[in-house]
Each structure stands twice: as C-alpha cells, then as structure tokens.
Design a protein around this motif. Sequence first.
Motif, PDB file in Angstrom:
ATOM      1  N   ASN A  21       0.816  -1.212   0.000  1.00  0.00           N
ATOM      2  CA  ASN A  21       0.000   0.000   0.000  1.00  0.00           C
ATOM      3  C   ASN A  21       0.855   1.270   0.000  1.00  0.00           C
ATOM      4  O   ASN A  21       0.370   2.357   0.296  1.00  0.00           O
ATOM      5  N   SER A  22       2.143   1.094  -0.326  1.00  0.00           N
ATOM      6  CA  SER A  22       3.103   2.201  -0.381  1.00  0.00           C
ATOM      7  C   SER A  22       3.326   2.871   0.965  1.00  0.00           C
ATOM      8  O   SER A  22       3.673   4.052   1.035  1.00  0.00           O
ATOM      9  N   ASN A  23       3.118   2.117   2.036  1.00  0.00           N
ATOM     10  CA  ASN A  23       3.458   2.608   3.372  1.00  0.00           C
ATOM     11  C   ASN A  23       4.920   2.276   3.667  1.00  0.00           C
ATOM     12  O   ASN A  23       5.423   1.215   3.284  1.00  0.00           O
ATOM     13  N   ILE A  24       5.605   3.158   4.358  1.00  0.00           N
ATOM     14  CA  ILE A  24       6.991   2.917   4.741  1.00  0.00           C
ATOM     15  C   ILE A  24       7.024   1.942   5.908  1.00  0.00           C
ATOM     16  O   ILE A  24       6.374   2.159   6.936  1.00  0.00           O
ATOM     17  N   VAL A  25       7.763   0.853   5.744  1.00  0.00           N
ATOM     18  CA  VAL A  25       7.847  -0.193   6.767  1.00  0.00           C
ATOM     19  C   VAL A  25       9.300  -0.650   6.907  1.00  0.00           C
ATOM     20  O   VAL A  25      10.127  -0.410   6.025  1.00  0.00           O
ATOM     21  N   PRO A  26       9.639  -1.346   8.002  1.00  0.00           N
ATOM     22  CA  PRO A  26      11.011  -1.825   8.183  1.00  0.00           C
ATOM     23  C   PRO A  26      11.412  -2.831   7.107  1.00  0.00           C
ATOM     24  O   PRO A  26      10.607  -3.661   6.674  1.00  0.00           O
ATOM     25  N   SER A  27      12.666  -2.760   6.699  1.00  0.00           N
ATOM     26  CA  SER A  27      13.208  -3.709   5.734  1.00  0.00           C
ATOM     27  C   SER A  27      13.595  -4.999   6.450  1.00  0.00           C
ATOM     28  O   SER A  27      13.637  -5.057   7.686  1.00  0.00           O
ATOM     29  N   ALA A  37       8.130  17.293   4.275  1.00  0.00           N
ATOM     30  CA  ALA A  37       7.558  16.756   5.509  1.00  0.00           C
ATOM     31  C   ALA A  37       7.717  15.250   5.610  1.00  0.00           C
ATOM     32  O   ALA A  37       7.616  14.683   6.702  1.00  0.00           O
ATOM     33  N   ASP A  38       7.985  14.584   4.488  1.00  0.00           N
ATOM     34  CA  ASP A  38       8.162  13.133   4.528  1.00  0.00           C
ATOM     35  C   ASP A  38       9.390  12.732   5.338  1.00  0.00           C
ATOM     36  O   ASP A  38       9.513  11.571   5.747  1.00  0.00           O
ATOM     37  N   ALA A  39      10.286  13.682   5.594  1.00  0.00           N
ATOM     38  CA  ALA A  39      11.412  13.395   6.490  1.00  0.00           C
ATOM     39  C   ALA A  39      10.891  13.036   7.882  1.00  0.00           C
ATOM     40  O   ALA A  39      11.442  12.163   8.563  1.00  0.00           O
ATOM     41  N   LEU A  40       9.809  13.704   8.309  1.00  0.00           N
ATOM     42  CA  LEU A  40       9.209  13.403   9.608  1.00  0.00           C
ATOM     43  C   LEU A  40       8.477  12.065   9.595  1.00  0.00           C
ATOM     44  O   LEU A  40       8.481  11.337  10.587  1.00  0.00           O
ATOM     45  N   VAL A  41       7.853  11.737   8.470  1.00  0.00           N
ATOM     46  CA  VAL A  41       7.178  10.445   8.341  1.00  0.00           C
ATOM     47  C   VAL A  41       8.205   9.319   8.451  1.00  0.00           C
ATOM     48  O   VAL A  41       8.008   8.337   9.178  1.00  0.00           O
TER      49      VAL A  41
END
Length: 443
Positions: free
Chosen positions: A355-361, A404-408
């Motif tokens: 879903n294009s969410n940032i998650v741990p590798s 702002a994606d730096a904060l995400v």
Amino acid sequence: MKFKLLLSLTALAALSGCDETEIKEVTKEVVVEKPVTIIEKVEVPVIVEVPKGSANDVQLGTRVQFLVNQLEDGALKSKLQACQNGPFYKTDFSIGHRGAPMQYPEHTRESYVAAAKMGAGVLECDVTFTKDKELVCRHSQCDLHTTTNILAMPELAAKCSQPFTPADETSGTPASALCCTSDITLAEFRQLKGKMDGANPNAKTVEEYLQGTANWRTDLYASQGTLLTHKESIELFKSLNVKMTPELKSASVPMPYEGMTQAMYAQKMIDEYKALDVAADNVFAQSFNLDDVKYWINNEAQFGAQAVYLDDRYDIAGFNPNNPETWQPTMAELKNAGVQIIAPPLWMLVTLDNNSNIVPSEYAKAAKGAGLDIITWTLERSGPLADGGGWYYQSISNAINSDADALVLLDVLAKQVGVIGVFSDWPATTSFYASCMGMTPSI
C-alpha cells in the motif's frame, strides 16, 4: 443487609428529658444498600524528567514548524502540532552530523555550537591526519579543496596533491583540484578557514570554483569557519556537555604512513579521549572499516563496547537489504564478533509495503533480531524532497514527495525500526521529534 439495633432507654431518656426509665429491647431492621465500585480510565501524561536548564538552552527555530505544517492530516501531524511550543531538550537520539552543515561550514566550531544549541546530544568529528600525523576533524583526508579556502591561499595551494585546473568547455572536462590534510602540516592546517562544502565544476578561476554551495544550503553563516583538531573538538564537546562520535576515516595515503600502521591510527584516536579524561560511555567510536571496530573491541574493551560499525556493504555488487543471502558477514556473525551497534544509511532500513506505506526492511528486522542496536544517517542531507529524495531515500522514493516526509520516515525509524540515534545535517528536526515523543533526555 439487616442489623438488630439495641438502644438503651437511658439514651432515649436523654433525648426525651424523662426521669423514670424502663429498659426495653427494641428491634429495628435497617437496610443498607450494597456499595458499588465504579472504575474509570483516566489518561495520565508521560512525564519526562528533563535536566535542569536543558530545556531552556535548546532553540529549534522555525524549520520544524515549516515541516509539520506540510504533513498530511493524521495522528502524526496532530501529535507534532500539539508540542510545537515545547519544552524541547537535548537527547542522544539527535546526532549532529559534522555539526549542523545545512547552514554552517561542516566540522567547524560554529557548526558544532549550532548543533548543540539545537539539542543534539551527540556530535561527530570525522578524524583524519595531517602530514605530521596530527589528528584533525575533516570528513575526508582529501576534501580541503571543497570545504576550506586552501585554494585561495597560494602558498598552501601549491602543496595540494593536484592543483586547481579550470573547466575546459571544448573537451567537457570539469574544473578540478585535490587538496589533502596529509599535504600540509598541522601548523599550516590552522591557517585555513572552513567554508560550505561544494565546488563549481564550470569554474574558470579559483574564485568561481570556491562558489559551489548548493542552492538549498546557504553561505549566510560561512563568514566564520573555525577548523579544529581532534583534541580541540573533544575540549569543545566537553564544554557543550555532549557525547562524542568520532569516525576514523580511511587514509588516502598508503598505510603504514611514515611508521604509523592502521592499528596505531585507531589507537591514537582513542588515546586522545583517554588523555583528556573522557569516560568511554560518552564516546561512540565509529568506522566503515570493520577491522577498526574489531580492534577497539579487542584492545579497548570499554570504548569497544559501544563502537559503531558504519555499514557500507551497499557498495558490494548484488547487495539487497531485503535478501539476507546477500549480506556478508551475517548479523549473527557481527554480533558474535562483539559488534553492538550497526549504522547503515536511511534507505537500508526501510521499504514500501503493497500500500506504499513505509515499513522496516528485512535488514532492519534481522539487525534487531540479532540484538544489534541501530543508528542511521543522514536526515536533512538530501535537499528538497519533492522529487523522491535521491540517494538517501532510494528504497522508498515512490512515497517521497514533500519535505515533511522526512518526519514520516523519522517516525517509522523510531517506532517501527527502533533506532537509537539519527544523524542529521539540521539537528533541530530530530531534537523536535525526540522531545515531542518524550524520549529520554541526555545526561
């Protein structure tokens, strides 16, 4: 419940005023309702004990508000908006990468002081050496031509490994130069002034070449750039009451260098902390060279206990942070060798889900699974993020379209990956996040 109530006539007489009394037993049923206990859930705020004076000393400026305002509406934005007025305090989560080089010349006194003011609990001196084998703070042994004014000083410029060569439009050859700390003595190094890192590849003159600051940085504070030896950085960091993370840089000259072996070089760096009475738990010695880290583990156990392995295995052909078969050595092997802290770049720790969410590798999961602590680098070094963020965001570029994606990303690194520290070119951002999330203050 029912109780038998026996009243003495004497008591009744006292109430009625009668003199003659006759004692009788009176039985009366008294009904008492069974009590009911009501339990209510009350939200209690987490109280973080901040060392006296530290909150008042931290100044973040307006950039963090600029970033928060760009966030999409949601829980993260609401949380960060609620604490925009602080209090803010110093944490070890916030690490000043070469100081605060987004706006100040890197590895200078001015840059370090700015980073400490922004709440960085740890500051970095990249360690290299001069011609006379004195340790100084520079990101590379051979970066003086882009980070100092050496080319504008003819006597010192003449000693550079490669002199300035202007751009050649006919051949398409860019302007170039190569000046190393090993080209000059410590006394000569002290004559230099730091500048914003950068060079103009189209330059025809030295003056043009030195005007290469990226347009998303600034030369506003570049009029002062006080260079430091490694020892001077230690003294400064002590006065700023911060921890220290020296990085032993690879030599650009063949080693051994005039009798100094790599092991002697690694030992010399530690010896300068010991000579200045710095406790080992205030020092995070780091290197991309795993052998340096192992040397400290085996020969300086107290410093080796929190030595940091800067992981550059991404340079190995076929490396994939989501395929453990491409990692050598394995996370377990690093742990068994005594490594306690690993430090990869941002992009190696995260990926995108369906879903294009940032998650741990898988890399991040494996490191934590092996019991390794994680530090990462480098936030706010990529310039504007509208086009995907470049190298530092390469594994999640499809989800990066705003500063702002730096904060995400920072939120994922802290809460899902579980990093213990983040290098930043503008430590106010990491300090703001850490304070808002109630992280442990520096001590």
